[in-house]
Design a protein around this motif. Structure first.
Motif: not given
Lengths: 417, 417
Positions: A329-333, A91, A302, A87-88, A82-85
């Motif tokens: 997983p990059g722009t729109a999960w 943002m 996203g 995401f921050e 995943n690419r949760a990190a």
């Protein structure tokens, strides 16, 4: 089995809904659907159909909308990690193409996907498919594109076929080896383009004919965008694919207009997808073609961007508009087509009826499956939703939750708790 | 009961998180929570706590985030009917205040709510509460305000108390007789203001002391906005409420800045809510106060507007920021705090950690309940969530679906299928 007493039965149309026709629900109040095995055999008013099934084979849908299952015609559902990190970071202002240029973004998913075994990919993807199904998607297109070399790309096709075989949701495969420039070809997009045309596409075709001879060839798709494939490279890849017999799709105008839409129309692509920076000339070309315009509003959402597909222009020009999640997983999960509808009403200025048609019959057309799914008519596959609400406009009006009570897939009823 | 092996246990802080401190999760990896009855008795690492409970009283949360239940500090959850038809109109360009001025909008909900029996109101509200709970809200504030006369407003308070008694979700009541000008006082806002001060507030207080003597008085709230209550009328209502002993809230700056925030600060209101058109001076006043700034991002989203609470300014000025759904039939029918978080990351530029703190401990503070809920500390009520994901940043990153696996409310475990 008879599903009866639906407050609103939305049958839609067998044909795709072009331009101003979008939103034709062909609603039957107090409606009923008669199903034999996997197939719809009749639709009508409850009073007309009630005696066609004995009481023990009746399913009461009173207080509910009954409508076709959602068709999600654009996803990247098979990936590892995943690419949760990230995401921050995004943002905080980092841009997708900057992250791509820095070797992060999509390439980090490529690394993890290459390392993953087939079993691991299946295990990571199954929960996403379960969620999609619970939120009402009964058929989903799934792209490869996190391998970017033949072996992993074929592993992704294997995953798609294996998950399709598991059911209940139907998967429709697309080969997207041209999702990004493979890291081995960094800075040499033309060399990777040549590799795709000379090695990968023929290898995929040969593997497919060996492994899935009874199925039509998958779609071939290309990411026609700055820092990915330019217009000439996109033309080269799609032309070669067409020559090999593959049906075509394209990612165009997500960030910049390179002319991908007109290329798609020229080559007879089944769909052109994203369409944010699309010009009026390209919109007019779409309107004169059978290429479906697939809008992916979760992607700007996203990315926290405010520019969306010019959907009303596409409709004014007579285009065929469909909606999809773009789940990736990059722009729109996001697995939920219901959320896509809610967003499409607000960001694309569609009515709930238009959004429903774009997510069912037109989405089926974007997969060349409109003869089998996307509307409720005798002879079609019994893929339908029983919503927990009596008014179809609740789709769009309400957002962020699940309004599906039961999913009927190939005639079998699945509860959604 | 011991919940153990959580990938990430988010305990947060007992204190509200002001300004730059927002987002302090106090995370424990491989964490555990020991619960006796309805109360948390210990939090720590699994290795430290495992022996505190016999195997049959252990709940394995491996691969999961464990965190406080969401507190939703601003909703209008008890109403009758729906406004799905109006939604289509709004998407076609009609504005909320235009619809209000035309006697539609909120007044159509007032008509239906006045006509509804208490039983009918309970029946229509229960599914919304069930959805909220399934999406992780363990305490929810609920306002009256669709009665606009004493009898129906008290019926709404009765509904809130009855639903709270049913459980499992806790309801916190707010009297919002000043939600709009009652139709009987159309064009005479001062006369309705006087009626609120002279008749309704004392009547509500007397009813409350008779009917729920063991509970603190409800909050009193006012919609300080053009075409509703101007600043002086808002001051009159809130001052009278304060005199009668009610704690205060305010709706301010949703569409226009009338000065409601500074009034809230001056009167010591517990929270000021909406805050879209809030001025820098008002933001500075908030930052010097204990009045919580409650942002409701679903409302601009629901209305397809692009302007949101200036959250980063509020944090820079040292304010206490909380998040809520504003769930209501007109502008934002959304039960999911998870969607609020996803939207807050994108539209308010919060990190997932900040959004989580704004939706738990700070939201508890916006209800004066931070001594009992909103963080995971010994002595607090055992209200917590077990997510189906191992990384808290999945909240925000992913959107449109439900990531809650189980809700623990007052120590009891509820599965979310």
């Amino acid at each position: 089995m008879l599903i009866h007493s639906a407050s609103q039965l939305l049958t839609l149309t067998p044909e795709p809904q072009r331009g101003a026709a979008l939103g034709t629900l062909n609603m039957i109040e107090d409606g009923a659907v008669l199903i034999e095995g996997e197939t719809i055999v009749a639709v009508g008013r409850t009073a007309e159909l009630l005696d066609a099934a004995p009481p023990e084979e009746r399913l009461d849908a009173s207080g509910c909308v009954v409508m076709p299952g959602f068709v999600d015609p654009h996803t990247h559902l098979v990936w590892a990690g995943n690419r949760a990190a990230e995401f921050e970071l995004k943002m905080a202002g980092a841009k997708y193409l900057d992250i791509l240029a820095a070797g992060g973004g999509i390439l980090s998913t490529v690394r993890k996907t290459r390392q993953a075994s087939l079993e691991q990919l299946l295990a990571e993807t199954r929960p996403r498919l379960r969620t999609m199904f619970a939120y009402g998607t009964t058929t989903v297109e799934v792209k490869t594109g996190y391998g970017l070399e033949t072996e992993t790309e074929i592993k992704l096709l294997q995953a798609i076929l294996a998950l399709d075989a598991e059911g209940p949701i139907d998967l429709v495969p697309t080969f997207l080896g041209a999702h990004a420039i493979a890291p081995e070809f960094s800075g040499r997009p033309q060399a990777y383009t040549d590799c795709l045309c000379q090695e990968m596409l023929p290898a995929v075709r040969a593997w497919w004919q060996e492994s899935a001879p009874s199925r039509p060839l998958p779609f071939v798709d290309v990411f026609c965008e700055n820092k990915a494939f330019d217009l000439e490279q996109s033309r080269q890849i799609l032309s070669r694919a067409k020559e090999l017999g593959f049906p075509l799709k394209i990612h165009a105008d997500e960030f910049d207009n390179l002319g991908g839409v007109s290329l798609a129309v020229e080559l007879g692509a089944v769909s052109a997808d994203h369409l944010v920076k699309t010009s009026q000339a390209d919109i007019a070309a779409l309107g004169r073609s059978d290429t479906v315009a697939v809008s992916l509003p979760c992607t700007p959402f996203g990315l926290a961007e405010n520019e969306y597909t010019p959907a009303r222009s596409i409709l004014e020009q007579g285009g065929i508009l469909a909606l999809a999640t773009d789940c990736n997983p990059g722009t729109a999960w996001c697995e939920s087509m219901q959320f896509v509808l809610a967003l499409a009403c607000r960001a694309l200025k569609l009515t709930p009826a238009q959004a429903i048609a774009a997510a069912t019959i037109n989405a089926a057309h974007a997969l060349r499956l409109a003869d089998r799914i996307g509307s409720l008519h005798p002879g079609k596959q019994a893929d339908l939703l029983i919503l927990s609400v009596p008014d179809y406009r609740m789709l769009g009006y309400r957002f962020g939750v699940n309004l599906v009570r039961q999913v009927v897939k190939r005639g079998r009823v699945y509860p959604v708790p």
